[in-house]
Structure formats: structure tokens, C-alpha cells
Design a protein around this motif. Structure first.
Motif, PDB file in Angstrom:
ATOM      1  N   ARG A  65      -0.740  -4.314  -5.263  1.00  0.00           N
ATOM      2  CA  ARG A  65      -1.685  -4.572  -6.364  1.00  0.00           C
ATOM      3  C   ARG A  65      -3.116  -4.715  -5.851  1.00  0.00           C
ATOM      4  O   ARG A  65      -4.071  -4.415  -6.547  1.00  0.00           O
ATOM      5  N   GLU A  66      -3.205  -5.233  -4.636  1.00  0.00           N
ATOM      6  CA  GLU A  66      -4.543  -5.432  -4.063  1.00  0.00           C
ATOM      7  C   GLU A  66      -4.922  -4.287  -3.131  1.00  0.00           C
ATOM      8  O   GLU A  66      -6.088  -4.090  -2.851  1.00  0.00           O
ATOM      9  N   THR A  82      -3.009 -14.085  -7.363  1.00  0.00           N
ATOM     10  CA  THR A  82      -2.387 -13.804  -6.064  1.00  0.00           C
ATOM     11  C   THR A  82      -1.818 -15.070  -5.450  1.00  0.00           C
ATOM     12  O   THR A  82      -2.304 -16.168  -5.690  1.00  0.00           O
ATOM     13  N   ASN A 141       0.875 -11.608   2.139  1.00  0.00           N
ATOM     14  CA  ASN A 141       1.798 -11.861   1.024  1.00  0.00           C
ATOM     15  C   ASN A 141       3.172 -12.300   1.514  1.00  0.00           C
ATOM     16  O   ASN A 141       3.822 -13.130   0.878  1.00  0.00           O
ATOM     17  N   LEU A 163       3.616  -7.075  -4.142  1.00  0.00           N
ATOM     18  CA  LEU A 163       2.424  -7.885  -4.439  1.00  0.00           C
ATOM     19  C   LEU A 163       1.187  -7.314  -3.727  1.00  0.00           C
ATOM     20  O   LEU A 163       0.096  -7.269  -4.302  1.00  0.00           O
ATOM     21  N   ARG A 178      -5.038 -16.028   4.120  1.00  0.00           N
ATOM     22  CA  ARG A 178      -5.584 -14.741   4.561  1.00  0.00           C
ATOM     23  C   ARG A 178      -6.256 -14.882   5.938  1.00  0.00           C
ATOM     24  O   ARG A 178      -6.047 -14.050   6.819  1.00  0.00           O
ATOM     25  N   PHE A 198      -3.046  -7.454   3.817  1.00  0.00           N
ATOM     26  CA  PHE A 198      -2.527  -7.843   2.499  1.00  0.00           C
ATOM     27  C   PHE A 198      -1.000  -8.013   2.534  1.00  0.00           C
ATOM     28  O   PHE A 198      -0.454  -8.947   1.966  1.00  0.00           O
TER      29      PHE A 198
END
Lengths: 155, 505
Positions: A67-68, A3, A104, A64, A10, A100
């Protein structure tokens, strides 16, 4: 693929979202705060990179983030850079999923134009965000502690 | 109208070292300018340097990006330069993307958007990058008159709004005649980038600049991590005082040779020391510098064939201390050997060093090394550039000693392979001669522009004290300058004795 988002990025994103949540905007009730953050970033980033540029950035960030946070799967970016949810539940996403996405987006900006410039752009949008002045807009920002290599664009 | 009635045009500093001098003091405020050139020649970087040098919170810069380099990538790359000040973005420098307006609307909409932003932000500097894209789009839709009208209105509005403007574009030389943009522009700055053999030569030219006298011609520039640096053809010396003509003579550090020169080298002269390899040119140059330092005159050695440590060590072999003067600001040894130097930037480096320590003596050791250090494309300009530098430096009273290596010929006595003796005031020629089965060394003063000098051919030796002249004029030989003299019997003269050189350390 690793990542782009470091733990510092974050944390920063969570503070940013919390700051936005604290501002009272009744007309935006029901819209995840993270989406509001993206919307607020849309104007300066569109001015800078053009609508197509912002669209590309946000779409990449969303890809991106999915994906999480698979829950973001129904989310789409419109051509003008606005977020739209095509799912049955509308904007019903939890706060973590939204984090998230924003994290990103910020990480992408870090990787392209660097942390200092990104933070200056963000400061321009949220000039009263107190957490921004805690050394994070300077060159010694803690957000870079994990190295710029991790911020390089992937794939 | 008297001078005091004229409007005073404020000149803005460009932020590009050397460019203000070329511009004639800076860029006229409120001017409407074009930066043109091929891709990769530094147009955007030049604009950014100007923007970062001039933008303030009160008078910000407005940078319109149009279908060229994406703004994010531009910021990504431009912030690698040292002039990029993060603190100015986005406050003092605002980037505005015009892609959609260009793609989806017409020239009027473009103009409206630019005007809207300008009226909202009230910028001191406006950049449109690339304006060529705007024009290219327009060319497919509107006529030349419409385009000219658009450019005219844009220039009018931006000037009225007290903005200094740059339009950036990838234009070719042929376009300058027919393009209305060039007619309206107050300043046209052309960046050239030419690959010559293995080197890239960058040149800057002011094609047009209204309101002030700029330095004509092509000026070298370089792009480094600091951005552009320009090197004026005049080397920034056009406004310097001219030399105070003095009758002072500088000792070369060898009393006997001073006598041959008529009392030393006239101050502010350019002297050439020519000779084959090993004849002692560098030794003489070192003695010249060391003597100056001994007399309190700072000096510069621009060396191209050996490193400063080697140069200093060799001087030490002659008992000359060049270490101490380097620590107390009396001597600067410049080692200039990168293979793609432009002649102007090399000279600028020498000039900067001369000015920094107030040098009175300069050694260029050697001209051949100097030429080899240049990019091939600059070698053709070598003589002209050397002439400019020597004229400029001697003009401010610096005395220059240059060495030049010659291939020894035994039928003639050339002074220089460069045909540059025209730019030297004085010439000393070293050469080998064969005498009595020995290869010995002689010197002769060929030319002293400042007056009379000895015509003697004198033998010398390089000893642990440097160059030492031996005896008086060499007598008893004919054809010494050919290097293979014939002994002439003169009963009343003695044959010169063979010298007894000291062993070198």
C-alpha cells in the motif's frame, strides 16, 4: 487504514537494514538487503510459528507494505516463506521499498508478541547489532512511545 | 537397603504457589508427565509457569507447539502473566513448531525431530503442547502398539537426556484406561473446570505421581494475572507441629463471662457464639480480639458482613481501639466477600494472615457470611472445609471464635443451623427473651469441651463498654430458653430487676 509502522519502528528497521548491509555477503549480491533481513528472520520465526505461520506473517507484511510501496507489487511469498519476485526486473527494488516490507513485518510482530519479545528474537539473529543495545531491548524501549494501540492488528 | 542407599530424587519447584505442597515437595526431576484437561482449564499456563520457574541458559526449556494454539498467540497471551520473564525468551526458553512434521510426516519423523532438537539444545525441561494432537494424527495411521512404542521411545530418550517432560493434552476421564500415554507417564495431572450455577470451579488432581507421596484428592486452583495458584486440601498444614497442649485459658475480655467459661477459653479451642441478629455476637468477637491485643496476642478478624472500616468503627463505639493494632502488626482485618471464592483459597488467605502476624486469636464473623461469599459449587464442601481449617489452625494453637446467626425460635434453642457444633469445642448461646413486656437478652454457656462451666442463664446488655453481664443467674423464671419464660413465684427470691442500659454512642 492507518499504518502499523510508527516512525520509531521505521527508524529501527533502517538501522537493522544498514547493519545487515554492512556485513559482507558476496554470495547475496544483487538481492535487496531487506529481503536478506526477511530471510534471516525466516528461520527463527519458522521455528516459532511454523512455516505456515511465517508465510502468513510475511504475506500480511507484504500486503501492508504494498500500500505504501506499490513497487513491491510483483513480489510474492512462497509457501516455505521465501520471497520471490515474479516481475520482469527480478529483485530490482529500491531500498525504501524493502524497508517498508521489513518495517511492516516487525510492526506485526510488535502487535502480536510485543516489542520486548520481538527485539529479543531479533537480537538472537543479529547479536552484534550495536543499535539493539541502546535501550531498545528493555521495557522502556523508545519504539513503544506511540502506544500499543497503533500496533494492534488492523482489519 | 538402608535409606542412604536410595537414590535421591531431586524435586523441582513448580512455580505454582501451593502446588509443591500438593506434589509432596515439588515435581520429580527427569519425570515424564501428562497435563490433561478440557480446553481453557489452564494446562498451557501451568506448563509455562513450570518452564519459567526452571529454565536457565545452562539448562533451557524446549517448548514444542503442535497444531494447537499458534505460538505467536500463545506468547501474546502468556506474556500477560506476571511470571512471564521476557529475558528468558528465546535464550532459556526455546519454542519449536512441529506443525509441518506432524502434518506431512509420520511418528518416526516426529520423534526424530524432537530428538534432534533435544540433542542440539540439551534442555532441562521439554513440553509438547499439544501431545494429544500428535496422538490423534497417529491414531489414524498406526496401531496401538506403534503408538505405545513411540511414547515409550520418547519417554526413554527424554529421560536419558535428563529432561523433565510435560505432554499436554485435552483428554477425557474415560481415556485414562486405554491410552498408552498414561501407562508410560510418571505423573498425570488433571485439571478440571466445572461451571456451577453462576460460578466456575477449578480443581486440580494428581491421578498418578511415581516416586513420592502427593496429597490425594481434588484441590482448588485459581487463575489470576499471576497464573495458577493451587490450594491444597490440607491447607499446607500437614507437616506443621501439632498443638502444644497447654492449660492456659484466654480471657474473652469480659471477666464475668470468663468465670462462666471456667476461667476463659482454653487456648487452641474453637468456640462458637450463636444467636439472633443484634444479640451482640460481633461485639463479643471484637472484645475477644481486643483483649488478646491488650495481652500482646496478635489477632485476625475475617469479616464477611461489614467492611473493615465499619468493623473498626463499631469497635470504637465500645471504646476498643482496633486502629492502632492494625498499624503495628497486631491485628489484621480481612474482608473476604467476592462471591466466587473457593473455600480453600479463602482459608488459605486466613492462614497466610495468621502466619504472617503470628496470630493467636482468630475471629470468623460470621459463618453465614463466609458461606455466602463462596461460589455455590463450594458451599457443599463448606462444612468439610471448615472442619479442615479449624482443625489445622487449632492444631497449631490458634484459638478461634466463630459467630453464627440463628433465626430466633421461641419453642426451641438451636445452637447452629450448620450442624457444625461437632467441630467446636465450646458454645455460647445468645438469645432474646421476653420478660415483663421487654425484649431482653440472655446468654448461656452450652458446652465447654475442656471442662466444667457455669450452667447459669445470665442476662446481659450491650452498652458503650460492649457486652456487660447484669446481675447473677436469672431466677424466678421458668422456660427462659424458650424465650418466653413464665414467672415463678418464690417468696424467698427477688425478681430480677430490669437492666438500665447505657445509651449507645
Amino acid at each position: 487504514m492507518p499504518t502499523l509502522v510508527t516512525s520509531q519502528t521505521r527508524d529501527f528497521t533502517e538501522q537493522l537494514i544498514a547493519h545487515e548491509a554492512a556485513s559482507d555477503q558476496p554470495s547475496k549480491k544483487g538481492v535487496p538487503v531487506a529481503f536478506l533481513v526477511c530471510e534471516k528472520l525466516r528461520r527463527p520465526l519458522t521455528a516459532l510459528a511454523g512455516a505456515a505461520g511465517f508465510y502468513s506473517l510475511l504475506l500480511r507484511a507484504l500486503t501492508l507494505a504494498k500500500r505504501e510501496a506499490p513497487g513491491l507489487g510483483t513480489l510474492q511469498v512462497k509457501a516455505d516463506g521465501e520471497l520471490e519476485d515474479a516481475g520482469a526486473n527480478g529483485n530490482n527494488h529500491d531500498a525504501e521499498e524493502g524497508t517498508f516490507l521489513v518495517a511492516n513485518l516487525i510492526a506485526l510482530l510488535f502487535s502480536f508478541i510485543g516489542e520486548t519479545l520481538t527485539l529479543r528474537l531479533i537480537t538472537d539473529v543479529w547479536p552484534d547489532a550495536s543499535f539493539m543495545s541502546q535501550g531498545s531491548t528493555g521495557n522502556d524501549s523508545p519504539l513503544t512511545t506511540e502506544g500499543t494501540e497503533k500496533h494492534e492488528p488492523q482489519g | 537397603m538402608s535409606r542412604k542407599d536410595k537414590v535421591i530424587i531431586n524435586k523441582l519447584l513448580t512455580g505454582v504457589p501451593g502446588l509443591d505442597e500438593i506434589m509432596g515437595g515439588g515435581l520429580p526431576e527427569y519425570s515424564f508427565n501428562i497435563i490433561a484437561g478440557a480446553p481453557g482449564c489452564g494446562k498451557t499456563t501451568l506448563a509455562h509457569q513450570f518452564v519459567f520457574a526452571n529454565a536457565t541458559a545452562e539448562k533451557p526449556a524446549l517448548y514444542f507447539t503442535v497444531l494447537g494454539e499458534p505460538a505467536l498467540k500463545m506468547l501474546r497471551y502468556q506474556q500477560q502473566y506476571t511470571f512471564f520473564d521476557h529475558a528468558k525468551v528465546p535464550g532459556a526458553i526455546r519454542f519449536v513448531n512441529l506443525n509441518e512434521v506432524i502434518l506431512e510426516q509420520d511418528l518416526d519423523a516426529v520423534l526424530r525431530e524432537i530428538i534432534k532438537q533435544v540433542e542440539e539444545i540439551n534442555p532441562g525441561v521439554v513440553v509438547v503442547d499439544s501431545f494429544r494432537t500428535v496422538v490423534r494424527k497417529a491414531n489414524g495411521v498406526v496401531g496401538e502398539m506403534d503408538l505405545q512404542g513411540f511414547v515409550q521411545r520418547l519417554a526413554l530418550h527424554l529421560t536419558s537426556w535428563q529432561a523433565t517432560t510435560f505432554l499436554i493434552g485435552e483428554y477425557s476421564d474415560a481415556e485414562i484406561r486405554d491410552n498408552p500415554v498414561f501407562t508410560v507417564a510418571d505423573g498425570i495431572f488433571w485439571l478440571h473446570q466445572i461451571a456451577e450455577r453462576n460460578s466456575v470451579v477449578r480443581k486440580f488432581q494428581i491421578m498418578k505421581l511415581r516416586g513420592q507421596a502427593s496429597v490425594p484428592g481434588l484441590h482448588t486452583f485459581r487463575i489470576t494475572e499471576d497464573g495458577l495458584q493451587a490450594f491444597s486440601r490440607t491447607l499446607g498444614l500437614t507437616k506443621r507441629r501439632s498443638k502444644n497442649v497447654t492449660s492456659r485459658r484466654l480471657s474473652i475480655g469480659i471477666p464475668e463471662l470468663d468465670k462462666m467459661l471456667g476461667g476463659g477459653i482454653p487456648e487452641g479451642d474453637s468456640i462458637l457464639v450463636a444467636g439472633a441478629s443484634g444479640t451482640g455476637k460481633s461485639a463479643l468477637a471484637t472484645q475477644f480480639l481486643a483483649e488478646g491485643i491488650r495481652q500482646g496476642e496478635a489477632g485476625i478478624a475475617a469479616v464477611f458482613e461489614e467492611r473493615p472500616t465499619e468493623y473498626t468503627a463499631r469497635a470504637g463505639d465500645f471504646g476498643l481501639d482496633l486502629v492502632t493494632p492494625q498499624t503495628n502488626g497486631k491485628l489484621n482485618i480481612l474482608y473476604l466477600r467476592p462471591l466466587d471464592l473457593s473455600v480453600d483459597e479463602t482459608m488459605q488467605e486466613i492462614l497466610d494472615a495468621v502466619q504472617k502476624i503470628g496470630a493467636k486469636r482468630l475471629v470468623i464473623d460470621s459463618l453465614a457470611g463466609f458461606e455466602m461469599a463462596l461460589a455455590p459449587g463450594f458451599r457443599t464442601d463448606f462444612r468439610e472445609s471448615l472442619y479442615r481449617m479449624i482443625s489445622a489452625l487449632t492444631g497449631i494453637g490458634v484459638t478461634i471464635l466463630s459467630t453464627v446467626e440463628l433465626e430466633e425460635a421461641f419453642t426451641e434453642l438451636p445452637f447452629s443451623t450448620y450442624s457444625i457444633s461437632f467441630l467446636t469445642d465450646d458454645i455460647i448461646r445468645f438469645r432474646y427473651v421476653e420478660i415483663d413486656g421487654e425484649l431482653r437478652k440472655v446468654l448461656v454457656v452450652i458446652k465447654m469441651r475442656g471442662g466444667n462451666h457455669s450452667k447459669d442463664i445470665r442476662e446481659y446488655e450491650i452498652t458503650s463498654d460492649g457486652i456487660v453481664l447484669i446481675g447473677q443467674r436469672l431466677r424466678g423464671y421458668q422456660g427462659l430458653i424458650t424465650g418466653i419464660p413464665a414467672q415463678v413465684y418464690r417468696p424467698d427470691e427477688k425478681v430480677a430487676p430490669s437492666p438500665k442500659p447505657k445509651a449507645r454512642k
